[in-house]
Design a protein around this motif. Structure first.
Motif, PDB file in Angstrom:
ATOM      1  N   SER A   1      44.156  34.469  44.684  1.00  0.00           N
ATOM      2  CA  SER A   1      44.161  33.113  44.131  1.00  0.00           C
ATOM      3  C   SER A   1      43.158  32.991  42.981  1.00  0.00           C
ATOM      4  N   LEU A   2      41.958  33.541  43.185  1.00  0.00           N
ATOM      5  CA  LEU A   2      40.944  33.488  42.127  1.00  0.00           C
ATOM      6  C   LEU A   2      41.338  34.357  40.939  1.00  0.00           C
ATOM      7  N   ALA A   3      41.973  35.500  41.207  1.00  0.00           N
ATOM      8  CA  ALA A   3      42.396  36.379  40.116  1.00  0.00           C
ATOM      9  C   ALA A   3      43.411  35.688  39.213  1.00  0.00           C
ATOM     10  N   GLU A   4      44.359  34.963  39.804  1.00  0.00           N
ATOM     11  CA  GLU A   4      45.338  34.250  38.983  1.00  0.00           C
ATOM     12  C   GLU A   4      44.679  33.105  38.210  1.00  0.00           C
ATOM     13  N   GLN A   5      43.675  32.476  38.816  1.00  0.00           N
ATOM     14  CA  GLN A   5      42.953  31.433  38.077  1.00  0.00           C
ATOM     15  C   GLN A   5      42.242  32.023  36.858  1.00  0.00           C
ATOM     16  N   ASP A   6      41.663  33.210  37.011  1.00  0.00           N
ATOM     17  CA  ASP A   6      41.013  33.862  35.869  1.00  0.00           C
ATOM     18  C   ASP A   6      42.027  34.292  34.823  1.00  0.00           C
ATOM     19  N   LEU A   7      43.143  34.863  35.265  1.00  0.00           N
ATOM     20  CA  LEU A   7      44.148  35.357  34.329  1.00  0.00           C
ATOM     21  C   LEU A   7      44.801  34.217  33.548  1.00  0.00           C
ATOM     22  N   LEU A   8      45.068  33.104  34.231  1.00  0.00           N
ATOM     23  CA  LEU A   8      45.808  32.006  33.617  1.00  0.00           C
ATOM     24  C   LEU A   8      44.905  30.922  33.073  1.00  0.00           C
ATOM     25  N   SER A   9      43.623  31.237  32.923  1.00  0.00           N
ATOM     26  CA  SER A   9      42.692  30.259  32.367  1.00  0.00           C
ATOM     27  C   SER A   9      42.954  30.073  30.873  1.00  0.00           C
ATOM     28  N   ASP A  10      42.933  28.819  30.443  1.00  0.00           N
ATOM     29  CA  ASP A  10      43.124  28.552  29.014  1.00  0.00           C
ATOM     30  C   ASP A  10      41.804  28.568  28.250  1.00  0.00           C
ATOM     31  N   LYS A  11      40.699  28.863  28.953  1.00  0.00           N
ATOM     32  CA  LYS A  11      39.384  28.891  28.317  1.00  0.00           C
ATOM     33  C   LYS A  11      38.873  30.300  28.075  1.00  0.00           C
ATOM     34  N   VAL A  12      39.337  31.263  28.870  1.00  0.00           N
ATOM     35  CA  VAL A  12      38.882  32.649  28.746  1.00  0.00           C
ATOM     36  C   VAL A  12      40.001  33.473  28.131  1.00  0.00           C
ATOM     37  N   GLN A  13      39.817  33.947  26.918  1.00  0.00           N
ATOM     38  CA  GLN A  13      40.833  34.717  26.210  1.00  0.00           C
ATOM     39  C   GLN A  13      40.628  36.215  26.451  1.00  0.00           C
ATOM     40  N   TYR A  14      41.686  36.969  26.246  1.00  0.00           N
ATOM     41  CA  TYR A  14      41.610  38.418  26.383  1.00  0.00           C
ATOM     42  C   TYR A  14      41.623  39.088  25.015  1.00  0.00           C
ATOM     43  N   ARG A  15      41.214  40.366  25.017  1.00  0.00           N
ATOM     44  CA  ARG A  15      41.258  41.181  23.799  1.00  0.00           C
ATOM     45  C   ARG A  15      42.103  42.407  24.086  1.00  0.00           C
ATOM     46  N   LEU A  16      43.002  42.749  23.191  1.00  0.00           N
ATOM     47  CA  LEU A  16      43.849  43.924  23.344  1.00  0.00           C
ATOM     48  C   LEU A  16      43.085  45.141  22.851  1.00  0.00           C
ATOM     49  N   ARG A  17      42.778  46.058  23.790  1.00  0.00           N
ATOM     50  CA  ARG A  17      41.947  47.214  23.457  1.00  0.00           C
ATOM     51  C   ARG A  17      42.544  48.489  24.028  1.00  0.00           C
ATOM     52  N   ASP A  18      42.237  49.594  23.379  1.00  0.00           N
ATOM     53  CA  ASP A  18      42.601  50.908  23.894  1.00  0.00           C
ATOM     54  C   ASP A  18      41.496  51.346  24.854  1.00  0.00           C
ATOM     55  N   THR A  19      41.785  51.360  26.144  1.00  0.00           N
ATOM     56  CA  THR A  19      40.777  51.676  27.161  1.00  0.00           C
ATOM     57  C   THR A  19      40.786  53.148  27.558  1.00  0.00           C
ATOM     58  N   GLY A  20      41.531  53.968  26.832  1.00  0.00           N
ATOM     59  CA  GLY A  20      41.662  55.360  27.220  1.00  0.00           C
ATOM     60  C   GLY A  20      42.895  55.619  28.056  1.00  0.00           C
ATOM     61  N   GLN A  21      43.519  54.554  28.526  1.00  0.00           N
ATOM     62  CA  GLN A  21      44.770  54.632  29.277  1.00  0.00           C
ATOM     63  C   GLN A  21      45.824  53.737  28.634  1.00  0.00           C
ATOM     64  N   GLY A  22      45.817  53.707  27.317  1.00  0.00           N
ATOM     65  CA  GLY A  22      46.741  52.860  26.582  1.00  0.00           C
ATOM     66  C   GLY A  22      46.132  51.514  26.261  1.00  0.00           C
ATOM     67  N   LEU A  23      46.916  50.675  25.601  1.00  0.00           N
ATOM     68  CA  LEU A  23      46.457  49.331  25.259  1.00  0.00           C
ATOM     69  C   LEU A  23      46.448  48.461  26.510  1.00  0.00           C
ATOM     70  N   ASN A  24      45.332  47.800  26.755  1.00  0.00           N
ATOM     71  CA  ASN A  24      45.201  46.920  27.919  1.00  0.00           C
ATOM     72  C   ASN A  24      44.565  45.610  27.492  1.00  0.00           C
ATOM     73  N   ARG A  25      44.844  44.591  28.258  1.00  0.00           N
ATOM     74  CA  ARG A  25      44.258  43.282  28.008  1.00  0.00           C
ATOM     75  C   ARG A  25      42.909  43.206  28.717  1.00  0.00           C
ATOM     76  N   VAL A  26      41.859  43.239  27.962  1.00  0.00           N
ATOM     77  CA  VAL A  26      40.505  43.197  28.517  1.00  0.00           C
ATOM     78  C   VAL A  26      40.060  41.737  28.539  1.00  0.00           C
ATOM     79  N   GLN A  27      39.851  41.232  29.738  1.00  0.00           N
ATOM     80  CA  GLN A  27      39.518  39.816  29.905  1.00  0.00           C
ATOM     81  C   GLN A  27      38.499  39.659  31.033  1.00  0.00           C
ATOM     82  N   PRO A  28      37.442  38.904  30.839  1.00  0.00           N
ATOM     83  CA  PRO A  28      36.490  38.660  31.936  1.00  0.00           C
ATOM     84  C   PRO A  28      37.169  37.926  33.091  1.00  0.00           C
ATOM     85  N   ALA A  29      36.646  38.153  34.285  1.00  0.00           N
ATOM     86  CA  ALA A  29      37.177  37.492  35.478  1.00  0.00           C
ATOM     87  C   ALA A  29      36.009  36.938  36.281  1.00  0.00           C
TER      88      ALA A  29
END
Length: 625
Positions: A450-478
Motif C-alpha cells: 500500500s505504501l509502495a503504491e502511494q510512493d509510486l503514484l505520488s504527484d509530488k515525487v518525480q522519477y528520473r530515467l537512468r541507466d542503472t547497469g541493468q537497462g533504463l530504470n525509473r529511479v524514484q525516492p520512496a
C-alpha cells in the motif's frame, strides 16, 4: 570613470554607478537584505533548518520519543536505534520523553559469537564486528519473534482484525474477474514502456504518454464492446475519454487489487500498468487527459467502515469464519467438522451485519478476503518460519561436532565464492536474523505494498530515467516505503537481540530504483524457500524406496547426512555476500542478503544433490508447485 555629484558614502544610494565608483562605500548593501535571515539559493550553501519542536531531529517527520543525554538531541525510536546502534554512541545515557531514565542497550552485534545454553550468544572481549568496531563482552539473546497470521480459535481478536483489514484488498467478484481478463489482454499487447521509457527524440514525453494512455483506453473500450455489447455501447455513446473516467479508474484499480492478493499473477503486465498510472499523475498529463486514472484500492476495512459494520471485526465468530483449514495429515472427519463450523460462522455473521446498503454477499466477500490474507501468509511467510526451524535443528545437530569440519557454517571471503568472513556461530546469527527479517517483511507485505503504491503514484515525487547497469530504470525516492522498512528492521533487530553486518536499506538508487522494484524483489522470497522446504519434506518418502535408499546411503552416508549437506550448503552460501561485484551492491546489506540467496539458486544444478531435488518434484525456482 569620473565621479560627479555626491559620493556613495554621502548619499548611500544603492545603484550601479555607486557600486562601480572608485570610492564606493564598502558597507553599501541592498535595501531588501536582512542580516538576520541567512542567504539561500542555487549558489549558496544549503541552510539547515532545525526540526520542529517535539519531532525527531533526524527524520524531522516523526514525534520524538527518546532523548540522548550525551548528544542532547531528541529522536524517534527508529532513528535512535539506527544512530546509536554501534560504537561509543551505544553507551550514551538516554531518557524517554515521559521522564523515565534508562541506559542505551549494550547488547549489540559484535565479533565471533559462540552460542551458549539457552540460545544466547556470548562475545569475547576485543573482537571486531563487520564495521571494524570493537565489541564488549556481553551475552546477547537470540530469541524468536512470535508472529501469528491469525488469532487462535477461542481467543478474543480485539483490534487485530481492525488494523489488519486496513490493508487487505477485497476479493474480486465474478463481474470484476471478467473485466480483469480484458485489462490483462489489453496490457499484453500494449508497448507502453517500450515507447515511453526511451531516450529517443520526437514528441514531448507528456504528449507521448497521453497518446499511449488514450490508445490503451480505446483498446479496453473495444474489448468491452465485444464482451458486453450493452455496456460497450455506453462507452462509445459520446466517444469521450473524460466521460468514461469512472470506468477506467475501476478497471485499473481492480488490476492493482488482484496483483496485491496474487503476486504470481500479471507478472509482465503489472509493471506496465503501474508505470502508466505513475505517468498519468503528472500535472501536465492529467491536464491533457482531463481526468485521473488512479482511484484508491478497495479494502475490507473501507467497505465495512462505509456501512458502519466494523463491529463485525470484533465479533468472537470472526476468527472461526476466517480461519484457513489445512489438512496437515488430519482425518477427513476433523476437516469436515472445521468446514461446517466455518460455514456456520460465515452465515451467522453475514445475516447479523447485513443491511440494505450492505448485502450478505458483500459481507461474505469481506470474510473470504480476510481468509485470503491468511492463505497468503501461509504460502509466503511460513516458509521463512520453517527455514528458521531447520536452521536451529542444524545448529544444534552440529554443535557437538568439530566446528572445523564439513558441518561448520563458517565462511571465508574468497573461498567458495563467499565475500564475507564469519565463523560458525556468527554465520548462524547472521542467517537467523536474515530469515527473521524476511518473515517480518512478508508479515506486513500488504501494508508495504500500500505504501509502495502511494510512493509510486505520488504527484509530488518525480522519477528520473537512468541507466542503472541493468537497462533504463525509473529511479524514484520512496519515503513512505523506506520509513516502514526501517521500522520493520528496527523490530527485527530487537527480536533477535543482535545484528551482524550492515543495516543499509537500498531504496531509490541503482540497486533498488523505485518502490515497484522493492516489492517485486521481496515477493520472490517464497520462490526461493518454498521449493527447498518441499524438497526437504519429500526426503523421507524418497528414502522409503529401496533403490533410492541405496543411492542416498552410498552417496551421502544416510538420510540425515543428505539433509545436513543440503541445509549446510544453503545456510553457508546463500548468505555469503555473493551475487555482485562490490560490497555496496551485495555483501551484508539488507538487500544484498536476498541477492546472495538468488545467486545460490542460480548454481543449484551444479550441486551434487541436485538429482535429489529433481526426484522430489523440483521444477525450478520459478515453476508452479
Amino acid at each position: 570613470m569620473s565621479n560627479t555629484g555626491d559620493t556613495p558614502s554621502q548619499n548611500g544610494v544603492f545603484s550601479l554607478q555607486n557600486i562601480l565608483s572608485r570610492d564606493h562605500d564598502e558597507h553599501l548593501a541592498h535595501p531588501d537584505i536582512r542580516p538576520d535571515i541567512p542567504a539561500e539559493g542555487w549558489d549558496e550553501e544549503v541552510v539547515e533548518h532545525g526540526a520542529v519542536n517535539g519531532f525527531c531531529i533526524e527524520c524531522e517527520d516523526q514525534p520524538a520519543e527518546v532523548r540522548c543525554e550525551t548528544c542532547e538531541d531528541d529522536y524517534c525510536e527508529v532513528c535512535f536505534a539506527a544512530q546509536h546502534r554501534k560504537g561509543s554512541r551505544k553507551r550514551h545515557a538516554t531518557k524517554a520523553l515521559d521522564g523515565q531514565q534508562k541506559k542505551a542497550k549494550l547488547s549489540q552485534p559484535g565479533g565471533s559469537q559462540p552460542v551458549t545454553k539457552g540460545g544466547e550468544v556470548e562475545m569475547e572481549d576485543g573482537e571486531v564486528d563487520d564495521e571494524g568496531e570493537e565489541s564488549t563482552s556481553k551475552i546477547v539473546p537470540v530469541s524468536d519473534l512470535a508472529l501469528s497470521s491469525q488469532p487462535e480459535l477461542g481467543t478474543d481478536p480485539g483490534e487485530w482484525f481492525i488494523e489488519r483489514t486496513k490493508y487487505i484488498p477485497l476479493r474480486l467478484t465474478l463481474t470484476e474477474r471478467k473485466m480483469l481478463r480484458l485489462l490483462d489482454a489489453a496490457l499484453q499487447v500494449s508497448e507502453y514502456t517500450d515507447k515511453i521509457d526511451t531516450l529517443g527524440f520526437g514528441l514531448s514525453k507528456a504528449k507521448r504518454v497521453v497518446h499511449q494512455i488514450r490508445e490503451l483506453c480505446a483498446i479496453l473500450s473495444g474489448l468491452m464492446l465485444a464482451a458486453d455489447y450493452k455496456q460497450g455501447q455506453e462507452l462509445f455513446s459520446d466517444r469521450d475519454f473524460q466521460g468514461n473516467a469512472e470506468f477506467y479508474q475501476r478497471i485499473f484499480e481492480l488490476g492493482r487489487r488482484h496483483k496485491i492478493m496474487n503476486p504470481d499473477k500479471m507478472r509482465t503486465t503489472y509493471g506496465k500498468l503501474i508505470y502508466l498510472l505513475q505517468d498519468s499523475q503528472a500535472p501536465e498529463v492529467m491536464d491533457m487527459l482531463g481526468f485521473s486514472c488512479v482511484s484508491p484500492i478497495k479494502t475490507v476495512h473501507a467497505l465495512l467502515e462505509a456501512h458502519d459494520a466494523l463491529d463485525m471485526l470484533r465479533d468472537p465468530l470472526i476468527t472461526t469464519a476466517t480461519q484457513e483449514i489445512v489438512a496437515n495429515k488430519r482425518s477427513r472427519r476433523e476437516i469436515q467438522r472445521d468446514i461446517k463450523a466455518k460455514e456456520r460462522a460465515i452465515e451467522a455473521l453475514s445475516s447479523r451485519y447485513a443491511s440494505v446498503d450492505l448485502p450478505q454477499e458483500s459481507v461474505r466477500q469481506a470474510l473470504y478476503s480476510i481468509g485470503d490474507n491468511h492463505a497468503f501468509l501461509r504460502t509466503n511467510r511460513d516458509p521463512c518460519e520453517q527455514m528458521i526451524r531447520y536452521l536451529k535443528e542444524y545448529f544444534h545437530a552440529t554443535q557437538v561436532k568439530d566446528k572445523k569440519g564439513l558441518d561448520s557454517l563458517a565462511i571465508r571471503s574468497g573461498k567458495g565464492g563467499a565475500r564475507l568472513s564469519h565463523d560458525h556461530a556468527r554465520q548462524y546469527a547472521y542467517v537467523l536474523q536474515s530469515l527473521t527479517l524476511w518473515r517480518e517483511i512478508l508479515h506486513d507485505m500488504f501494508h508495504l505494498w500500500s505504501l509502495a503504491e502511494q510512493d509510486l503514484l505520488s504527484d509530488k515525487v518525480q522519477y528520473r530515467l537512468r541507466d542503472t547497469g541493468q537497462g533504463l530504470n525509473r529511479v524514484q525516492p520512496a519515503p513512505k516505503t523506506s520509513r516502514m522498512m526501517h521500522a520493520i528492521l528496527n523490530r527485527a533487530q530487537k527480536s533477535v537481540g543482535s545484528w551482524v553486518g550492515s543495516s543499509v536499506i537500498h531504496m531509490g538508487d541503482h540497486n533498488v530504483p523505485n518502490a515497484f522494484m522493492f516489492i517485486d524483489k521481496y515477493t520472490q522470497i517464497y520462490r526461493i524457500l518454498l521449493p527447498i522446504c518441499n524438497a526437504l519434506s519429500q526426503l523421507p518418502t524418497l528414502y522409503a524406496t529401496p533403490a533410492l535408499r541405496a543411492f542416498i546411503d552410498a552417496e551421502f552416508g544416510s538420510l540425515d547426512g543428505l539433509r545436513l549437506e543440503i541445509l549446510g550448503d544453503f545456510f553457508r552460501h546463500a548468505f555469503d555476500g555473493s551475487g555482485a561485484d562490490n560490497f555496496y551492491d551485495a555483501g551484508s546489506c539488507i538487500d544484498g542478503r536476498l541477492t546472495s540467496a538468488w545467486n545460490w539458486c542460480a548454481g543449484l544444478e551444479k550441486k551434487r544433490y541436485f538429482h535429489v531435488f529433481l526426484l522430489s518434484g523440483f521444477v525450478g525456482f520459478d515453476g508452479e508447485w
